[in-house]
Write a protein that holds these residues in place. Structure first.
Motif, short mmCIF file in Angstrom:
data_model
loop_
_atom_site.label_atom_id
_atom_site.label_comp_id
_atom_site.label_asym_id
_atom_site.label_seq_id
_atom_site.Cartn_x
_atom_site.Cartn_y
_atom_site.Cartn_z
N GLY A 92 12.65 2.40 -12.19
CA GLY A 92 12.06 1.15 -11.76
C GLY A 92 12.43 0.74 -10.36
O GLY A 92 12.21 -0.41 -9.96
N LYS A 93 12.98 1.67 -9.58
CA LYS A 93 13.38 1.34 -8.20
C LYS A 93 12.18 1.49 -7.27
O LYS A 93 11.28 2.29 -7.53
CB LYS A 93 14.52 2.27 -7.76
N PRO A 94 12.17 0.73 -6.18
CA PRO A 94 11.06 0.84 -5.24
C PRO A 94 11.00 2.24 -4.65
O PRO A 94 12.03 2.82 -4.30
CB PRO A 94 11.37 -0.21 -4.17
N ARG A 95 9.78 2.77 -4.57
CA ARG A 95 9.58 4.13 -4.10
C ARG A 95 8.29 4.22 -3.31
O ARG A 95 7.46 3.31 -3.35
CB ARG A 95 9.55 5.09 -5.28
N ILE A 96 8.16 5.32 -2.60
CA ILE A 96 6.92 5.55 -1.86
C ILE A 96 5.81 5.79 -2.88
O ILE A 96 5.97 6.59 -3.80
CB ILE A 96 7.08 6.73 -0.88
N ALA A 97 4.71 5.08 -2.71
CA ALA A 97 3.59 5.15 -3.65
C ALA A 97 3.13 6.59 -3.86
O ALA A 97 2.94 7.34 -2.90
CB ALA A 97 2.44 4.29 -3.15
N GLY A 98 3.02 6.96 -5.13
CA GLY A 98 2.54 8.29 -5.47
C GLY A 98 3.60 9.38 -5.39
O GLY A 98 3.29 10.55 -5.58
N HIS A 99 4.82 9.01 -5.10
CA HIS A 99 5.91 9.98 -4.95
C HIS A 99 7.13 9.49 -5.72
O HIS A 99 7.21 8.34 -6.12
CB HIS A 99 6.28 10.17 -3.47
N ARG A 100 8.09 10.37 -5.87
CA ARG A 100 9.36 9.99 -6.50
C ARG A 100 10.44 9.79 -5.45
O ARG A 100 11.62 9.78 -5.76
CB ARG A 100 9.77 11.05 -7.53
N GLU A 132 0.83 -1.20 0.00
CA GLU A 132 0.00 0.00 0.00
C GLU A 132 0.87 1.26 0.00
O GLU A 132 0.41 2.32 -0.40
CB GLU A 132 -0.90 0.04 1.24
N HIS A 133 2.10 1.12 0.46
CA HIS A 133 2.98 2.28 0.61
C HIS A 133 4.15 2.30 -0.36
O HIS A 133 4.71 3.36 -0.63
CB HIS A 133 3.53 2.32 2.04
N ILE A 134 4.55 1.15 -0.86
CA ILE A 134 5.73 1.05 -1.73
C ILE A 134 5.29 0.51 -3.08
O ILE A 134 4.54 -0.46 -3.16
CB ILE A 134 6.79 0.11 -1.11
N GLU A 135 5.79 1.13 -4.15
CA GLU A 135 5.47 0.64 -5.47
C GLU A 135 6.71 0.66 -6.36
O GLU A 135 7.64 1.42 -6.13
CB GLU A 135 4.33 1.43 -6.11
N ILE A 136 6.69 -0.21 -7.35
CA ILE A 136 7.75 -0.29 -8.34
C ILE A 136 7.07 -0.15 -9.69
O ILE A 136 6.20 -0.97 -10.04
CB ILE A 136 8.51 -1.63 -8.25
N THR A 137 7.44 0.89 -10.42
CA THR A 137 6.83 1.16 -11.72
C THR A 137 7.93 1.30 -12.75
O THR A 137 8.78 2.19 -12.62
CB THR A 137 6.01 2.47 -11.66
N PRO A 138 7.96 0.42 -13.75
CA PRO A 138 8.97 0.57 -14.81
C PRO A 138 8.90 1.97 -15.41
O PRO A 138 7.82 2.49 -15.67
CB PRO A 138 8.60 -0.50 -15.83
N GLY A 139 10.05 2.60 -15.57
CA GLY A 139 10.10 3.93 -16.16
C GLY A 139 9.96 5.07 -15.18
O GLY A 139 10.13 6.23 -15.53
#
Length: 111
Positions: free
Chosen positions: A18-26, A7-14
């Motif tokens: 593509g590194k794990p980050r706080i969801a909705g933030h850089r 819910e708090h950490i996301e990984i989005t290609p591009g």
């Protein structure tokens, strides 16, 4: 636990390479780790400096780090090596100007 972290950490290609980050933030997990472990900031201090994230986000980033220590440490090492490489390839313009200024001052006879 994984669902709470997701819910708090996301990984989005591009996004953020593509590194794990706080969801909705850089803000990457490795950023939080550096602020906490190397700079000595507490989770509360991190949130006060980045009010767009929550205390739960910071703790989720730290939990993700502890679950993936070697991966995150490797990312930090790679980024540091890249930064050093850029410093070598791209000398500081300020340092160059200071060197030129010092060289000019050294060649002027004193009075």
């Amino acid at each position: 636990m994984e669902s709470v972290i997701s819910e708090h950490i996301e990984i989005t290609p591009g996004v953020c390479a593509g590194k794990p980050r706080i969801a909705g933030h850089r803000i990457k997990v490795q950023d939080v780790v550096i602020w906490h472990e190397r700079m000595g900031l507490s989770p509360d201090e991190i949130v006060s400096q980045y009010p767009g994230i929550t205390l739960a986000d910071v703790y989720a980033a730290l939990a993700y780090y502890h679950d993936n220590l070697e991966e995150i440490r490797q990312q930090i090492r790679e980024d540091e090596a890249f930064a050093k490489e850029l410093q070598v390839q791209t000398p500081s313009l300020v340092q160059q100007k200071l060197r030129n200024r010092n060289a000019t001052n050294d060649s002027v006879p004193l009075g």
